[in-house]
Design a protein around this motif. Structure first.
Motif, PDB file in Angstrom:
ATOM      1  N   ARG A 190       0.818  -1.217   0.000  1.00 34.96           N
ATOM      2  CA  ARG A 190       0.000   0.000   0.000  1.00 34.96           C
ATOM      3  C   ARG A 190       0.846   1.258   0.000  1.00 34.96           C
ATOM      4  N   ARG A 191       2.158   1.107   0.285  1.00 33.93           N
ATOM      5  CA  ARG A 191       3.064   2.258   0.311  1.00 33.93           C
ATOM      6  C   ARG A 191       3.966   2.283  -0.923  1.00 33.93           C
ATOM      7  N   SER A 192       3.648   1.498  -1.917  1.00 34.98           N
ATOM      8  CA  SER A 192       4.433   1.484  -3.145  1.00 34.98           C
ATOM      9  C   SER A 192       4.444   2.873  -3.784  1.00 34.98           C
ATOM     10  N   SER A 193       5.590   3.269  -4.318  1.00 34.49           N
ATOM     11  CA  SER A 193       5.724   4.619  -4.881  1.00 34.49           C
ATOM     12  C   SER A 193       4.732   4.871  -6.009  1.00 34.49           C
ATOM     13  N   TYR A 194       4.382   3.839  -6.764  1.00 34.11           N
ATOM     14  CA  TYR A 194       3.482   4.011  -7.901  1.00 34.11           C
ATOM     15  C   TYR A 194       2.106   4.479  -7.448  1.00 34.11           C
ATOM     16  N   LEU A 195       1.618   3.954  -6.342  1.00 35.96           N
ATOM     17  CA  LEU A 195       0.257   4.263  -5.901  1.00 35.96           C
ATOM     18  C   LEU A 195       0.116   5.724  -5.464  1.00 35.96           C
ATOM     19  N   SER A 196       1.227   6.352  -5.134  1.00 38.58           N
ATOM     20  CA  SER A 196       1.159   7.758  -4.722  1.00 38.58           C
ATOM     21  C   SER A 196       1.655   8.701  -5.819  1.00 38.58           C
ATOM     22  N   MET A 197       1.784   8.197  -7.056  1.00 41.92           N
ATOM     23  CA  MET A 197       2.228   9.049  -8.160  1.00 41.92           C
ATOM     24  C   MET A 197       1.254  10.204  -8.357  1.00 41.92           C
ATOM     25  N   PRO A 198       1.771  11.458  -8.401  1.00 39.69           N
ATOM     26  CA  PRO A 198       0.879  12.594  -8.667  1.00 39.69           C
ATOM     27  C   PRO A 198       0.182  12.419 -10.023  1.00 39.69           C
ATOM     28  N   ARG A 199      -1.080  12.754 -10.078  1.00 38.92           N
ATOM     29  CA  ARG A 199      -1.847  12.500 -11.301  1.00 38.92           C
ATOM     30  C   ARG A 199      -1.303  13.276 -12.498  1.00 38.92           C
ATOM     31  N   ALA A 200      -0.704  14.432 -12.251  1.00 39.89           N
ATOM     32  CA  ALA A 200      -0.159  15.210 -13.353  1.00 39.89           C
ATOM     33  C   ALA A 200       0.991  14.487 -14.053  1.00 39.89           C
ATOM     34  N   ARG A 201       1.571  13.476 -13.412  1.00 43.52           N
ATOM     35  CA  ARG A 201       2.685  12.732 -14.003  1.00 43.52           C
ATOM     36  C   ARG A 201       2.225  11.568 -14.877  1.00 43.52           C
ATOM     37  N   ILE A 202       0.951  11.256 -14.879  1.00 48.76           N
ATOM     38  CA  ILE A 202       0.473  10.030 -15.510  1.00 48.76           C
ATOM     39  C   ILE A 202       0.861   9.946 -16.985  1.00 48.76           C
ATOM     40  N   SER A 203       0.805  11.052 -17.716  1.00 48.26           N
ATOM     41  CA  SER A 203       1.064  10.994 -19.151  1.00 48.26           C
ATOM     42  C   SER A 203       2.531  10.773 -19.495  1.00 48.26           C
ATOM     43  N   SER A 204       3.423  10.905 -18.527  1.00 47.74           N
ATOM     44  CA  SER A 204       4.838  10.633 -18.780  1.00 47.74           C
ATOM     45  C   SER A 204       5.275   9.284 -18.239  1.00 47.74           C
ATOM     46  N   GLY A 205       4.564   8.755 -17.238  1.00 49.26           N
ATOM     47  CA  GLY A 205       5.053   7.512 -16.641  1.00 49.26           C
ATOM     48  C   GLY A 205       4.047   6.731 -15.835  1.00 49.26           C
ATOM     49  N   GLY A 206       2.749   6.914 -16.083  1.00 39.90           N
ATOM     50  CA  GLY A 206       1.754   6.349 -15.193  1.00 39.90           C
ATOM     51  C   GLY A 206       1.103   5.045 -15.591  1.00 39.90           C
ATOM     52  N   VAL A 207       1.480   4.446 -16.723  1.00 41.45           N
ATOM     53  CA  VAL A 207       0.855   3.180 -17.115  1.00 41.45           C
ATOM     54  C   VAL A 207       1.399   2.037 -16.272  1.00 41.45           C
ATOM     55  N   ARG A 208       0.533   1.146 -15.858  1.00 34.04           N
ATOM     56  CA  ARG A 208       0.974  -0.125 -15.273  1.00 34.04           C
ATOM     57  C   ARG A 208       0.457  -1.223 -16.189  1.00 34.04           C
ATOM     58  N   ALA A 209       1.266  -2.247 -16.380  1.00 32.78           N
ATOM     59  CA  ALA A 209       0.944  -3.266 -17.366  1.00 32.78           C
ATOM     60  C   ALA A 209       1.733  -4.530 -17.092  1.00 32.78           C
ATOM     61  N   THR A 210       1.244  -5.646 -17.590  1.00 29.84           N
ATOM     62  CA  THR A 210       2.002  -6.889 -17.521  1.00 29.84           C
ATOM     63  C   THR A 210       3.027  -6.913 -18.650  1.00 29.84           C
ATOM     64  N   VAL A 211       3.949  -7.853 -18.585  1.00 28.43           N
ATOM     65  CA  VAL A 211       4.934  -7.969 -19.652  1.00 28.43           C
ATOM     66  C   VAL A 211       4.245  -8.301 -20.979  1.00 28.43           C
ATOM     67  N   HIS A 212       3.146  -9.043 -20.934  1.00 30.15           N
ATOM     68  CA  HIS A 212       2.380  -9.334 -22.156  1.00 30.15           C
ATOM     69  C   HIS A 212       1.801  -8.052 -22.747  1.00 30.15           C
ATOM     70  N   ASP A 213       1.331  -7.148 -21.878  1.00 34.89           N
ATOM     71  CA  ASP A 213       0.773  -5.878 -22.348  1.00 34.89           C
ATOM     72  C   ASP A 213       1.834  -5.028 -23.028  1.00 34.89           C
ATOM     73  N   VAL A 214       3.026  -4.970 -22.445  1.00 40.89           N
ATOM     74  CA  VAL A 214       4.095  -4.165 -23.026  1.00 40.89           C
ATOM     75  C   VAL A 214       4.448  -4.694 -24.419  1.00 40.89           C
ATOM     76  N   LEU A 215       4.512  -6.009 -24.548  1.00 43.36           N
ATOM     77  CA  LEU A 215       4.796  -6.598 -25.857  1.00 43.36           C
ATOM     78  C   LEU A 215       3.645  -6.345 -26.833  1.00 43.36           C
ATOM     79  N   ALA A 216       2.426  -6.300 -26.323  1.00 40.56           N
ATOM     80  CA  ALA A 216       1.271  -6.001 -27.181  1.00 40.56           C
ATOM     81  C   ALA A 216       1.334  -4.566 -27.690  1.00 40.56           C
ATOM     82  N   LEU A 217       1.805  -3.631 -26.855  1.00 39.28           N
ATOM     83  CA  LEU A 217       1.967  -2.247 -27.300  1.00 39.28           C
ATOM     84  C   LEU A 217       2.956  -2.179 -28.455  1.00 39.28           C
TER      85      LEU A 217
END
Length: 405
Positions: A190-217
């Protein structure tokens, strides 16, 4: 693939990574291997574990802007900040520095966070360098995307990129995630850095995905893919960036000896380290996702070796040429808001001091220098000329600073 699997397992057993996963996609075939745990003391890691992919978000954001432009909803060449356009900000050529003078967390996590950020362009550092990596430009174009789509950035990205690409396990709303299911960089998920990422940062680094998703991109951007007609990976869109690396809108790249383009992106946020490489002409991609602050070199090395093993392509060594000017011409002080570099001549090399760390950078031709014992891009120290032709900027790795003395 056995040596790559051994490298992943070794990274965990030696403590460099809490967990690390590799995926290799050739056409429709996908092979994966996961080692370790989701985080410190976490449950076993699998290839279905969602990871914060950090700046691998940028290729997705770029695809979104290009999709909106293809639908006539946005002009890629419209100015956003001074003379900087959407296209130049996606390519990091808009002169924007990597720092922002405000407090992103103070903007909150409501739907208006990106708009509140975009309303304060005076806090964006006007660095003026011809090329410098910078997240603030991506926050600006993220706001432009939301306005053009008539919805939130997160909804637009899901509708126009994540869903069409078949990234079924991907999202970009940390606040909506179940902490226990994600990779995490704290013993308490619950204290993972990702969960507290400021929303304004989402467009530069906010996607979470599985390795399958990254390969699909990656696969979606190949010729004939769901995003392949957007032209994001067009060869003409790549330009020299640092060392012998190239940069297009959202994608870093290099050319193999036969001219084949290998494009991708890496990411670092908190304790997460990621790397994607894609070879559209070979319909091949590799992705490595890791949690553990000591895992960065392992991630870069495994991804490079995986591309070589699956395609036979290797990145050429940087070409060494004649130096453009005397070493004394580079000596001086360079600064931006968050960093200061002191450069002095040390024999036949330059001594570059940043904070308490000093490296020796050796001439590599033109205005480029290389640091021994480190990996790309950190091994590059480039100097950039200003309008007069004199040295005006230093760029150790990806981030430029202006000469002040």
């Amino acid at each position: 693939m056995d040596d790559l699997i051994n490298a992943l397992d070794s990274a965990v057993t030696t403590g460099l990574a809490d967990g690390i996963v590799l995926g290799v996609r050739v056409g429709e075939r996908v092979d994966t291997h996961a080692a370790g745990r989701r985080g410190p003391g976490g449950k076993p890691l699998t290839d279905g574990t969602p990871f914060p992919v950090c700046s691998i978000t940028k290729p997705a954001t770029s695809a979104l802007l290009h999709a909106l432009a293809a639908d006539g909803l946005l002009d890629l060449d419209a100015p956003v900040l001074g003379a900087a356009t959407v296209r130049s900000l996606l390519r990091h050529t808009g002169g924007v520095g990597p720092d922002w003078g405000g407090d992103l967390e103070a903007l909150g996590n409501g739907d208006g966070a990106l708009a509140a950020y975009a309303a304060r362009p005076d806090l964006i550092e006007d660095l003026g360098a011809p090329w410098s990596y910078g997240n603030p430009g991506y926050w600006l174009v993220g706001h432009r995307a939301a306005v053009a789509a008539g919805t939130t950035f997160e909804a637009a990205l899901r509708e126009r990129v994540l869903a069409p690409a078949g990234m079924t396990g991907a999202d970009c709303r940390p606040w909506a995630d179940d902490a226990s299911l994600l990779a995490h960089d704290d013993a308490d998920p619950r204290r993972s850095s990702y969960l507290s990422m400021p929303r304004a940062r989402i467009s530069s680094g906010g996607v979470r995905a599985t390795v399958h998703d990254v390969l699909a991109l990656a696969a979606a951007t190949w010729p004939g893919g769901a995003l392949g007609d957007l032209g994001v990976l067009g060869a003409a869109d790549f330009a020299d960036a640092y060392g012998d690396r190239l940069w297009g809108p959202g994608w870093e790249a290099w050319r193999a000896a036969d001219g084949t383009v290998v494009a991708g992106h890496s990411g670092v946020y908190g304790g997460f380290r990621t790397r994607l490489w894609s070879v559209p002409s070979r319909r091949t991609a590799v992705a490595v996702l890791a949690v553990g602050r000591g895992s960065e070199d392992v991630v870069l090395d495994v991804a490079t070796r995986a591309i070589a093993a699956s395609t036979g392509l290797e990145e050429p060594r940087p070409a060494i040429g004649d130096q453009a000017r005397p070493l004394a011409d580079y000596a001086g002080t360079y600064a931006r808001r968050s960093a200061r570099h002191e450069v002095s001549v040390d024999g036949e090399a330059l001594r570059v001091t940043t904070g308490g760390e000093t490296v020796l950078a050796r001439p590599a031709g033109n205005d480029r220098f290389l640091v021994d014992g480190t990996v790309s891009p950190r091994r590059h120290v480039d100097f950039l000329p200003g309008a007069s032709g004199a040295v005006a900027f230093i760029r150790p790795g990806l981030l430029a600073a202006r000469r002040v003395s």
